[in-house]
Every structure is written in structure tokens, then in C-alpha cells.
Design an enzyme around this catalytic site. Sequence first.
Site, PDB file in Angstrom:
ATOM      1  N   GLU A   1       0.184  -0.726   5.831  1.00 24.76           N
ATOM      2  CA  GLU A   1       1.239  -0.132   6.649  1.00 24.76           C
ATOM      3  C   GLU A   1       1.081   1.382   6.725  1.00 24.76           C
ATOM      4  O   GLU A   1       1.366   1.994   7.760  1.00 24.76           O
ATOM      5  CB  GLU A   1       2.612  -0.497   6.079  1.00 24.76           C
ATOM      6  CG  GLU A   1       3.782  -0.180   7.007  1.00 24.76           C
ATOM      7  CD  GLU A   1       4.289   1.247   6.889  1.00 24.76           C
ATOM      8  OE1 GLU A   1       5.040   1.699   7.783  1.00 24.76           O
ATOM      9  OE2 GLU A   1       3.946   1.931   5.902  1.00 24.76           O
TER      10      GLU A   1
ATOM     11  N   ASP B   1       0.834  -1.190   0.000  1.00 30.27           N
ATOM     12  CA  ASP B   1       0.000   0.000   0.000  1.00 30.27           C
ATOM     13  C   ASP B   1       0.873   1.245   0.000  1.00 30.27           C
ATOM     14  O   ASP B   1       2.075   1.191   0.317  1.00 30.27           O
ATOM     15  CB  ASP B   1      -0.948  -0.002   1.201  1.00 30.27           C
ATOM     16  CG  ASP B   1      -0.213   0.134   2.534  1.00 30.27           C
ATOM     17  OD1 ASP B   1       0.804  -0.568   2.723  1.00 30.27           O
ATOM     18  OD2 ASP B   1      -0.643   0.934   3.382  1.00 30.27           O
TER      19      ASP B   1
END
Length: 484
Positions: A178, A113
Site C-alpha cells: 500500500e 507494509d
Amino acid sequence: MTNPQPAVPDDRTADETTEALRAAVQAGFPATVADLARLVRIPSVSWPAFDPAHVAESAQAVADLLRGTGVFELVEIHRAPVEGGDELGQPAVLAHRPARAGRPTVLLYAHHDVQPPGKDEDWETPPFEPTQRGDRLHGRGAADDKAGVMAHVGAIRALAEVAGDFDLGLSVFIEGEEEWASRSFGNFLREHREVLAADAIIVADSGNWNVSTPAITVALRGAVAFNLRIDTLAHASHSGMYGGAVPDAMLAAIRMLDSLWDADGAVAVEGLRGAGLEVPEYDDAQLRAETGLLDGVAPIGRGPILSRIWSEPAITVTGIDAPDVANASNTLVPGVRVRVSARIAPGQPADEAFAAIRAHLEANAPFGAKLRFEDVDTGEAFLVDTSGWAVEATRRAMADAWGVEPVEVGVGGSIPFIAELVEEFPGAQILVTGVEDPDSRAHSPNESLHLGVFQRALLAEALFLARLDAAPRPETGEPCGSGS
């Protein structure tokens, strides 16, 4: 698991392996960069305001890349519940092959991500259209952390090409949130503990000293972030009618937030403390070159610059919800909301730090302003134990890949989940590496990856893995790689 040091292959074999891996990495590098570019094109922002379908698409692309290596018995996509609720986190990719012949197991971590891109006009190239300019590949996630994902994939490809059907155990965990506080990370670890257990864990989400010198990250600050609502009025009022007698929320917010720092910009919150780490030389000129600090604008804080960044607390107001200039009317603002982000020195618990900041703000709320603390996120700081065999093996691999001895660095940013890895796998040795350099501009517009750094970092990881695979079983009475 006792983490015995694997024996080192003889010099002749090691030299042959090094050159074979160097050739394999170089030959495969164009394909690795092309695969990275395909990942960068997927706008996998994990924040709630963005389309989660893109994160799912990114997870699928990563899973396909890991399957394509041909080395894993298991490649799956999973979503674990977020901490404290039934909501599922963003999709993460899990891959595994068991160790054989007493070899160790290595867990490779990165995240697929990315941060929001911000305003398109702040980018010199489109954020999700990977663009090579000279030695750098530009795009959101090009460095943080899709290059970390591809460093793992490229290293595994090179290892498989040179070593064939190797005996080293490998697990891969590519997280999908994250950049949104890793809210399901702990549950994911617990759900898949047996597959993720390892002797060494490589977290490929940090940086290097510069484009020609590698680094091993040995210190990370912790993090505290929260939304703070400041209210002084039940409703807006005419600023001409009541200004000068009634405190508006903007006045209260400015006065209160200013109390967080002293006159030179150092944090002024009682109860926040530093770590006192030794740091290398780093001057104002280097700080200006790496950060874009404008001429005439002075640095803040006291003491050595890197000590301020690596081992002292810092507080930043990263957002304000208030009327913008285009909609500013002559009214007293009844309420303001701000986002406060703090970095905590290694050695101080994050909850303790939040309590200190909250107490300070409550004690310094002017005019009796009403405060509400919301959406509190905390993450622990971390200090790496550099005495183990894995750190020494990483140093040798980096020196051979880069042609320069690595340096040990601290990082002002935070990777809070490392503390969770240590808690879940206390016997594993943690290695924090990465592909970034001081000009990568992670989280900022015009993020980029230096391709030379990327290739050298990839080779260093491949060397580390290959040498563990080639090392004879240590004479300890216990298998290296038991994962227990």
C-alpha cells in the site's frame, strides 16, 4: 447482492453481547499489543530500495496470526502481477470463511507494509523497536497500518471467544505494498474476486477526530505523483565564467515550481478544482497543535482550514535530486529532478488533474527548459455513501465502544485503491475506519499509536461483527451475504 439491512437483536441480547465483548477485548488486549509489537519489529518497507525479504517475513507473521484465530478455512499468501507488467507485487495475505445461515460477509482490509523510517537521528526511539511511552506505542507501522492489521485480528479473536462457531462470513485481505502505490492491487482483486466478494468492506487505514472521539471517514482526496526532470545544459559549466548569461537547471526549476502556487500558498493550476464540502469548525490553534507549525509561520491557502485539507487540491514537492551542500561546487547545474505529489479534490478524475498540472508546468517552463515526466502514479478520490445500513451499524458500534457519538470526517490523504474496490464490488458498502489520531504522525519520524484509541477501535469493530452475526436473516427473499 441487494445489501438488505440485517435485523437487530433484542436489547437484552445486545447488551449482554456488548459487555461480553468488552470483557474479551480487555482481557486479550495485552496479548494483542504484544503481537503488534512483534509486527513492528519487522522492517517491512515495500519500496524498491529496501530488502523485500522483510515484507515476506511480515506477510508470514500476519498469516500465522490469522491462522491462530482458528476461524478461517483458508489462509494463504499470494503475489499478484503489477499493473501493466509481468513483475510480481509484494506478498499479500488472504483469509476466508464462508457465510452460513444467510448471514452477510464482511471483508476486512489493512496493510502490513510500512513507510521508510527516514533518518534514525530524527527518531526519539528506534523506529523498529516498539517502545511504550505513557499511553502511546512508538515505532514505524505502530499506527499505519500494523495496528489496523491487529484491530482485525483482535476483533476476530473476541468474536470467536464470545460467539463461538459464528455464522458470519469473513474475508481478510492484508496488502503488502500500500505504501508503494498498490501496484498489484487491481490484479489481486480480480484473481481472488470470489473469495473477496462481500456485503460490507472495512478499510482500517484512517484516523479519528481525537483520542476520545471516533470518526468515520467519508471523503478522501485523490493523488497524482510523478518525477519531473528539468534540463537546461548538455553539461555543467563554471558558474563564474558563464553565470548571468546561461540559465542553470536549478534556476529554471525554482522559477517553474514557484508558479504552482499563488502568493498565499493556494494551488494556482488552472483546471484543478475543489469539492466544496461542508466542514466542522477547526481553528489555527488546533492546526498548530496537531502539525507542529512554528510560531510566526502562517498557514497557507484560503477558506476554512478543513476545507483546504479535505476538499481542495494541494501540491507538494517531496524530493529534489541535485548536488547537496557538502558537494556543491561553483558550477551551473545542467539538470535537476524533483518529485511532485498532488492531492486532488473529491469529484475530479486523477488523470484529468495530472493533465492540468502537466500543461501548467509546460506553459511555465522558463528559458525554454526541457521537461521530462516520469514514473507517473495516479489514484482516484472517494466519497462514501453514508445512507446504507453498514454505516449506521458502524455508528452504533463506535458510540457503544467509545461512549461518544462518532463524527464524519474527510481526510486530506489518499487511499486510491478504494475506487478499485468500488469498481470490482459495486454492491458492497465501504466503511473507512482506523486507529490513528492527530498525533500519530503516520509517515513521519516518531510515529505512534494511542493505546486507548486502539482498544476502543478494536472493540467497535468486534461489536459491528458480532451484531451482524447475531442478527436474524432479513425477510427479503435473498440471502444477505451472497457476495454476488
